[in-house]
Write a protein that holds these residues in place. Structure first.
Motif, PDB file in Angstrom:
ATOM      1  N   ASP A  71     -91.393  29.613 -65.657  1.00 37.92           N
ATOM      2  CA  ASP A  71     -92.691  30.268 -65.820  1.00 37.92           C
ATOM      3  C   ASP A  71     -93.756  29.607 -64.955  1.00 37.92           C
ATOM      4  OD1 ASP A  71     -92.056  32.358 -67.559  1.00 37.92           O
ATOM      5  OD2 ASP A  71     -92.186  31.067 -69.327  1.00 37.92           O
ATOM      6  N   ALA A  90     -95.825  31.512 -62.045  1.00 41.02           N
ATOM      7  CA  ALA A  90     -97.284  31.512 -62.008  1.00 41.02           C
ATOM      8  C   ALA A  90     -97.794  30.966 -60.679  1.00 41.02           C
ATOM      9  CB  ALA A  90     -97.841  30.677 -63.167  1.00 41.02           C
ATOM     10  N   HIS A  91     -97.158  29.901 -60.188  1.00 43.61           N
ATOM     11  CA  HIS A  91     -97.605  29.273 -58.942  1.00 43.61           C
ATOM     12  C   HIS A  91     -97.359  30.166 -57.732  1.00 43.61           C
ATOM     13  CE1 HIS A  91     -98.503  26.101 -56.058  1.00 43.61           C
ATOM     14  NE2 HIS A  91     -97.399  26.438 -55.431  1.00 43.61           N
ATOM     15  N   ALA A 133    -100.816  25.747 -62.164  1.00 42.93           N
ATOM     16  CA  ALA A 133     -99.448  25.859 -62.679  1.00 42.93           C
ATOM     17  C   ALA A 133     -98.781  24.497 -62.815  1.00 42.93           C
ATOM     18  CB  ALA A 133     -98.620  26.771 -61.773  1.00 42.93           C
ATOM     19  N   ARG A 147     -99.270  36.388 -63.178  1.00 44.33           N
ATOM     20  CA  ARG A 147     -99.542  34.953 -63.017  1.00 44.33           C
ATOM     21  C   ARG A 147    -100.154  34.363 -64.280  1.00 44.33           C
ATOM     22  NH1 ARG A 147    -104.908  33.989 -59.698  1.00 44.33           N
ATOM     23  NH2 ARG A 147    -105.672  34.752 -61.720  1.00 44.33           N
ATOM     24  N   ASP A 148    -101.182  35.026 -64.794  1.00 44.35           N
ATOM     25  CA  ASP A 148    -101.878  34.527 -65.978  1.00 44.35           C
ATOM     26  C   ASP A 148    -100.976  34.536 -67.208  1.00 44.35           C
ATOM     27  OD1 ASP A 148    -104.043  34.286 -64.323  1.00 44.35           O
ATOM     28  OD2 ASP A 148    -105.109  36.047 -65.096  1.00 44.35           O
ATOM     29  N   GLU A 149    -100.159  35.579 -67.351  1.00 39.54           N
ATOM     30  CA  GLU A 149     -99.242  35.650 -68.492  1.00 39.54           C
ATOM     31  C   GLU A 149     -98.206  34.533 -68.431  1.00 39.54           C
ATOM     32  OE1 GLU A 149     -97.660  39.549 -68.240  1.00 39.54           O
ATOM     33  OE2 GLU A 149     -99.533  40.550 -68.847  1.00 39.54           O
ATOM     34  N   ALA A 150     -97.697  34.257 -67.227  1.00 43.00           N
ATOM     35  CA  ALA A 150     -96.713  33.188 -67.075  1.00 43.00           C
ATOM     36  C   ALA A 150     -97.326  31.834 -67.385  1.00 43.00           C
ATOM     37  CB  ALA A 150     -96.137  33.208 -65.661  1.00 43.00           C
ATOM     38  N   LEU A 151     -98.558  31.627 -66.952  1.00 41.81           N
ATOM     39  CA  LEU A 151     -99.210  30.344 -67.209  1.00 41.81           C
ATOM     40  C   LEU A 151     -99.434  30.121 -68.705  1.00 41.81           C
ATOM     41  CD1 LEU A 151    -100.454  27.965 -65.531  1.00 41.81           C
ATOM     42  CD2 LEU A 151    -102.667  28.957 -66.078  1.00 41.81           C
TER      43      LEU A 151
END
Length: 370
Positions: free
Chosen positions: A73, A77-78, A174, A113-117
């Protein structure tokens, strides 16, 4: 772990979640952004180094207690943050046309990205892992850089460092979120932030040396701005500022040729937001640089050697910090970059223009001998 394979698999999984009408454009996004010569080039082959898109995965070596899904994740995100930032930068610089498809893909990338972070560090409140803040800092730095480059006025290295790091703001959250997941202390996370600062600034310095002529033709290059600053110093400025600048240069050990100081290259400002002109910088000169052929001015100033020496310093700092954190692969990578930058800086100081000639020859050899 094969980070390149992981990057490509994660990006493929991302674009497959998009509406079908965006699939073709998302698959060839690197080409659309001018980062790849064809639509078939995968993201893992776009950059000449593995850390730009895969920093969290490489740093995970120093975080053995973190679950693989959490590392995945953080990597997702990164890499989406970096891709989105390149897209935004290219649109802001008018290097690509902002089509509705491109803007839709970038918007989806920000959401994913935001959800993964949030999955990496779900219960952590830390401004350092806030992508919204990083986006704002990035846009501010891009706008400020455009203003500097278009003004035609000289600017010093401290301004360059600050804006360059500001543009790299999305490269931090990230990895720092992953450090939170690993239970790292605030002191460890600060070392990590400084490590990332060293890496991103070192890569930016290298690119700004190698691409300065193309950048200048597109509207502005930091090598030209910094060379103008050095020339304005050599031509004289208020005594107090000049003396302070000379003291800074002597302390930093920067390259010199004759009476001209090619620096300062002391410790860069490690903040990641755009900052105002430092008090130690001399006031901008209004002398027109157009009277001197740009390429000759840049080469005679020695600024390219100074920037390459700055790159060497950055990767040396990254090597030490990575070793302190136990990130052995990052330390080894940084050591190789440090040695390469040192040799380039030496050759550039001895033969101005060497770095660009070597870069062009390398590109030609790859194209002709491939």
């Amino acid at each position: 772990m094969d980070e390149a394979l992981w990057v490509d698999e994660l990006y493929t999984a991302f674009w497959r979640t998009l509406p079908g009408m965006l699939h073709a454009e998302a698959q060839g996004l690197a080409y659309t952004l001018g980062l790849a010569p064809s639509r078939d080039v995968p993201w893992s082959a776009v950059f000449r180094n593995e850390i730009t898109l895969a920093a969290p995965a490489l740093l995970a070596e120093a975080m053995p207690g973190v679950r693989g899904a959490t590392v995945q994740d953080a990597l997702l995100a990164h890499l989406l943050a970096v891709i989105e930032a390149f897209g935004t930068d290219r649109i802001q610089d008018a290097q690509v046309r902002p089509t509705w498809q491109l803007e839709a893909i970038l918007a989806h990338a920000r959401r994913a990205r935001d959800e993964a972070l949030r999955r990496v560090a779900p219960d952590v409140e830390d401004p350092a892992i806030d992508f919204a803040r990083a986006d704002e800092a990035t846009l501010l730095a891009i706008e400020a850089e455009r203003s500097v480059l278009s003004s035609g006025e000289p600017a010093g290295f401290s301004r360059y460092y600050a804006l360059s790091l500001g543009k790299q703001s999305v490269g931090f959250p990230a990895s720092i979120a992953l450090a939170h997941a690993a239970g790292w202390t605030a002191a460890q996370r600060e070392v990590l932030a400084r490590l990332l600062s060293s890496v991103w600034l070192g890569l930016q310095l290298h690119d700004d040396v190698m691409d300065w002529q193309d950048d200048y033709q597109r509207g502005g290059a930091w090598a030209v701005v910094l060379a103008s600053e050095l020339r304005s110093r050599a031509e004289g400025e208020p005594d107090g500022t000049s003396a302070r600048a000379r003291d800074d240069d002597r302390a930093s050990g920067s390259y010199h040729r004759g009476a001209i100081a090619y620096g300062p290259l002391g410790t860069p400002p490690w903040g990641i937001a755009a900052t105002p002109r430092a008090k130690s910088e001399p006031p901008a000169s209004s002398a027109a640089s157009s009277l001197v052929p740009v390429r000759r001015m840049v080469l005679e100033s020695g600024v390219l050697a100074a920037m390459l020496d700055g790159e060497r310093r950055c990767f040396g700092a990254a090597r030490r910090r990575a070793a302190a954190l136990g990130a052995r692969r990052v330390a080894a990578w940084a050591a190789a970059r440090e040695a390469h930058a040192q040799e380039l800086a030496r050759c550039e100081a001895e033969s101005p223009g060497f770095a660009n000639r070597a870069h062009a020859l390398n590109a030609w050899a790859k194209a002709v001998l491939a």
